[in-house]
Design an enzyme around this catalytic site. Sequence first.
Site, mmCIF file in Angstrom:
data_model
loop_
_atom_site.group_PDB
_atom_site.id
_atom_site.type_symbol
_atom_site.label_atom_id
_atom_site.label_comp_id
_atom_site.label_asym_id
_atom_site.label_seq_id
_atom_site.Cartn_x
_atom_site.Cartn_y
_atom_site.Cartn_z
ATOM 1 N N ASP A 30 -25.404 40.078 34.949
ATOM 2 C CA ASP A 30 -26.021 41.412 35.051
ATOM 3 C C ASP A 30 -25.154 42.554 34.524
ATOM 4 O O ASP A 30 -25.504 43.720 34.680
ATOM 5 C CB ASP A 30 -26.427 41.740 36.503
ATOM 6 C CG ASP A 30 -27.403 40.715 37.053
ATOM 7 O OD1 ASP A 30 -28.131 40.124 36.233
ATOM 8 O OD2 ASP A 30 -27.421 40.499 38.273
ATOM 9 N N HIS A 228 -0.033 43.974 18.643
ATOM 10 C CA HIS A 228 -1.293 44.435 19.242
ATOM 11 C C HIS A 228 -1.267 44.271 20.771
ATOM 12 O O HIS A 228 -2.260 43.885 21.388
ATOM 13 C CB HIS A 228 -2.498 43.711 18.617
ATOM 14 C CG HIS A 228 -2.863 44.263 17.270
ATOM 15 N ND1 HIS A 228 -3.862 43.743 16.478
ATOM 16 C CD2 HIS A 228 -2.372 45.310 16.571
ATOM 17 C CE1 HIS A 228 -3.947 44.441 15.350
ATOM 18 N NE2 HIS A 228 -3.058 45.393 15.392
ATOM 19 N N ASP A 245 -0.250 53.400 20.161
ATOM 20 C CA ASP A 245 -1.142 53.286 19.003
ATOM 21 C C ASP A 245 -2.550 53.460 19.562
ATOM 22 O O ASP A 245 -3.078 52.562 20.231
ATOM 23 C CB ASP A 245 -0.951 51.918 18.343
ATOM 24 C CG ASP A 245 -1.802 51.736 17.086
ATOM 25 O OD1 ASP A 245 -2.759 52.522 16.876
ATOM 26 O OD2 ASP A 245 -1.515 50.794 16.324
ATOM 27 N N ASP A 256 -6.745 56.455 13.887
ATOM 28 C CA ASP A 256 -5.822 55.336 14.133
ATOM 29 C C ASP A 256 -4.405 55.896 14.013
ATOM 30 O O ASP A 256 -3.892 56.035 12.895
ATOM 31 C CB ASP A 256 -6.084 54.222 13.105
ATOM 32 C CG ASP A 256 -5.192 53.009 13.332
ATOM 33 O OD1 ASP A 256 -4.518 52.945 14.367
ATOM 34 O OD2 ASP A 256 -5.174 52.124 12.443
ATOM 35 N N HIS A 328 3.953 43.386 9.057
ATOM 36 C CA HIS A 328 2.590 43.780 8.655
ATOM 37 C C HIS A 328 2.599 44.667 7.417
ATOM 38 O O HIS A 328 3.651 45.082 6.935
ATOM 39 C CB HIS A 328 1.842 44.450 9.816
ATOM 40 C CG HIS A 328 2.490 45.696 10.358
ATOM 41 N ND1 HIS A 328 2.387 46.914 9.741
ATOM 42 C CD2 HIS A 328 3.245 45.906 11.477
ATOM 43 C CE1 HIS A 328 3.028 47.832 10.465
ATOM 44 N NE2 HIS A 328 3.571 47.240 11.513
ATOM 45 N N HIS A 332 -4.253 50.431 5.631
ATOM 46 C CA HIS A 332 -5.603 49.857 5.583
ATOM 47 C C HIS A 332 -6.587 51.007 5.493
ATOM 48 O O HIS A 332 -6.252 52.157 5.804
ATOM 49 C CB HIS A 332 -5.873 48.958 6.803
ATOM 50 C CG HIS A 332 -5.694 49.628 8.132
ATOM 51 N ND1 HIS A 332 -6.627 50.479 8.677
ATOM 52 C CD2 HIS A 332 -4.673 49.573 9.029
ATOM 53 C CE1 HIS A 332 -6.188 50.908 9.852
ATOM 54 N NE2 HIS A 332 -4.998 50.390 10.090
ATOM 55 N N HIS A 339 -10.240 49.041 10.924
ATOM 56 C CA HIS A 339 -9.912 48.367 9.659
ATOM 57 C C HIS A 339 -11.207 48.412 8.860
ATOM 58 O O HIS A 339 -12.058 47.529 8.968
ATOM 59 C CB HIS A 339 -9.428 46.930 9.911
ATOM 60 C CG HIS A 339 -8.108 46.895 10.633
ATOM 61 N ND1 HIS A 339 -7.556 45.752 11.137
ATOM 62 C CD2 HIS A 339 -7.219 47.883 10.926
ATOM 63 C CE1 HIS A 339 -6.385 46.034 11.715
ATOM 64 N NE2 HIS A 339 -6.172 47.321 11.603
ATOM 65 N N GLU A 362 1.524 53.275 7.954
ATOM 66 C CA GLU A 362 2.039 52.891 9.269
ATOM 67 C C GLU A 362 3.211 51.926 9.233
ATOM 68 O O GLU A 362 3.120 50.802 9.718
ATOM 69 C CB GLU A 362 0.909 52.298 10.119
ATOM 70 C CG GLU A 362 0.097 51.196 9.448
ATOM 71 C CD GLU A 362 -0.977 50.652 10.401
ATOM 72 O OE1 GLU A 362 -0.608 50.200 11.485
ATOM 73 O OE2 GLU A 362 -2.166 50.677 10.035
ATOM 74 N N TYR A 366 10.480 46.312 14.062
ATOM 75 C CA TYR A 366 10.360 45.566 15.317
ATOM 76 C C TYR A 366 11.541 44.603 15.410
ATOM 77 O O TYR A 366 11.712 43.759 14.522
ATOM 78 C CB TYR A 366 9.032 44.786 15.347
ATOM 79 C CG TYR A 366 7.850 45.650 14.942
ATOM 80 C CD1 TYR A 366 7.180 46.435 15.884
ATOM 81 C CD2 TYR A 366 7.428 45.711 13.604
ATOM 82 C CE1 TYR A 366 6.115 47.263 15.500
ATOM 83 C CE2 TYR A 366 6.376 46.526 13.222
ATOM 84 C CZ TYR A 366 5.728 47.302 14.164
ATOM 85 O OH TYR A 366 4.689 48.110 13.778
ATOM 86 N N ARG A 381 6.730 52.235 15.572
ATOM 87 C CA ARG A 381 5.720 52.363 14.510
ATOM 88 C C ARG A 381 5.287 53.825 14.469
ATOM 89 O O ARG A 381 5.140 54.458 15.516
ATOM 90 C CB ARG A 381 4.514 51.451 14.762
ATOM 91 C CG ARG A 381 3.423 51.565 13.693
ATOM 92 C CD ARG A 381 2.430 50.395 13.685
ATOM 93 N NE ARG A 381 1.644 50.264 14.875
ATOM 94 C CZ ARG A 381 1.822 49.350 15.824
ATOM 95 N NH1 ARG A 381 2.795 48.468 15.713
ATOM 96 N NH2 ARG A 381 1.042 49.306 16.893
ATOM 97 N N GLU A 383 2.310 56.136 12.521
ATOM 98 C CA GLU A 383 1.079 55.923 11.742
ATOM 99 C C GLU A 383 0.258 57.202 11.651
ATOM 100 O O GLU A 383 -0.058 57.820 12.670
ATOM 101 C CB GLU A 383 0.243 54.836 12.438
ATOM 102 C CG GLU A 383 -1.130 54.614 11.826
ATOM 103 C CD GLU A 383 -1.864 53.431 12.456
ATOM 104 O OE1 GLU A 383 -1.651 53.158 13.659
ATOM 105 O OE2 GLU A 383 -2.662 52.797 11.746
HETATM 106 N N1 GLY Z 1 -4.433 50.069 15.551
HETATM 107 C C1 GLY Z 1 -4.442 48.951 14.704
HETATM 108 C C2 GLY Z 1 -3.768 49.227 13.457
HETATM 109 O O1 GLY Z 1 -2.938 50.114 13.396
HETATM 110 O O2 GLY Z 1 -4.052 48.645 12.435
HETATM 111 MN MN MN Z 2 -3.665 51.054 11.582
HETATM 112 MN MN MN Z 3 -2.891 51.738 14.717
#
Ligand code: GLY
Ligand code: MN
Ligand code: MN
Length: 402
Positions: A30, A228, A245, A256, A328, A332, A339, A362, A366, A381, A383
């Site tokens: 429910d 993440h 983030d 973002d 990474h 993006h 994304h 970004e 790390y 990070r 961004e």
């Molecule tokens: N928040 C996910 C990224 O920075 O791609």
């Molecule tokens: Mn991002």
């Molecule tokens: Mn991000």
Amino acid sequence: MEYRQRRIALQATDGVFIIPSWPEALRNPDVMHPYRPDSSLYYLTGFAEPESILVLTPKKSVLFVRPKDPEKELWEGIRLGVEGALALTGMDATYPIQQFASQLPQLLNEASAIYYTLGSSIDSMVLEARSGQLRKKGRTGLSCMPLHDPTQLIGELRIHKSASEIALLEKACTLSAEAHQELRRIVTSGMYEYELDAAFIAYTKKRGCERLGYPSIVAAGVNATILHYQTNTKQLKAGELVLVDAGAEYGMYTADISRTFAVTEMTQLQAKAYSIVLHAQQEGISMIKPGISIQAIHTHVCDILTEGMKELNLLKKDGAPFQTFYPHKTSHFLGLDVHDSGIYMIDGASRILEPGMVITVEPGLYIPAHIPHPLAGTGIRIEDDILIEASGHRNLTQAAEK
Ligand code: GLY
Ligand code: MN
Ligand code: MN
């Protein structure tokens, strides 16, 4: 009007586009997960209800929707119904969703190919209509209509943001950047990650953001080395850094943003690592203008980070490689999805930026807890969200200080 123009752009293709909504997801008996419309379906219709399917032929646009249902509406809220959806979207026709399977064969007759992404609950109906259409012709020896995935075609539309989309993105970015400022203002040692998480939601929701674009990452200390991380339950301690983030959605478009700041004060070594990431980010952003490739930004950022890692004595012969500390990519696309859609490579080459595109920049650093180093267990990070303009670029998230 804009939705209609987007549909017309697809209708120039000699195909039938079939774009279903995401299914609703049950959380437990429910109780449903909050519903978030499919970005492409919304982009082409402005329609946000579940159980809907857009069908575009070269000649007409048709939307199948949930019909009015007083009993369901009593429990779950208003449904626009067939007439309401027609008035909202300006389609050529709207029908009850229950008629999709029976109407589809006729709609397929209007084109020579199908554009549909396999993998949803309507696969069998689409495939049956496709093979049924051929059966009806008798013995021909012909193949079924070709079936193409429309992701790239729609992505090419979505990658170029219009003025009204940019206005929504700007709003999402500004409110999210202000919320990051708020977190910086309220942070103290002894707080929990979820308090910052809650403050971000409160700030942005109070100002009209309907939801977050993705679950916030509020990562203190070693948690910031998990890219993440979203558990957000640890207590913040003096001397730690906290990586946030977080980005909210406004009018379906999301920000973002990542910021990393000290719970109390940065040590000299933390400040040194932070300044390396900040320098890489500023250099990456400063390159952005039409004609620059996404890979060129990434390469430049990686060069600066490599120098910085050497200065920090992280890159040792036979030690962990560069990717351990920066696993990474730098950018993006951003828009309706965090994304966002759009291809990154064209004919084997990195995509060239054009006015109207929006990308993140970004870089991060790390240092895993198991690496023997004074900064082991540190994640940083930074961004921002950057709009490419004819004359260069505009940072949509500069209200969040760095
Ligand atoms: N928040 C996910 C990224 O920075 O791609
Ligand atoms: Mn991002
Ligand atoms: Mn991000």
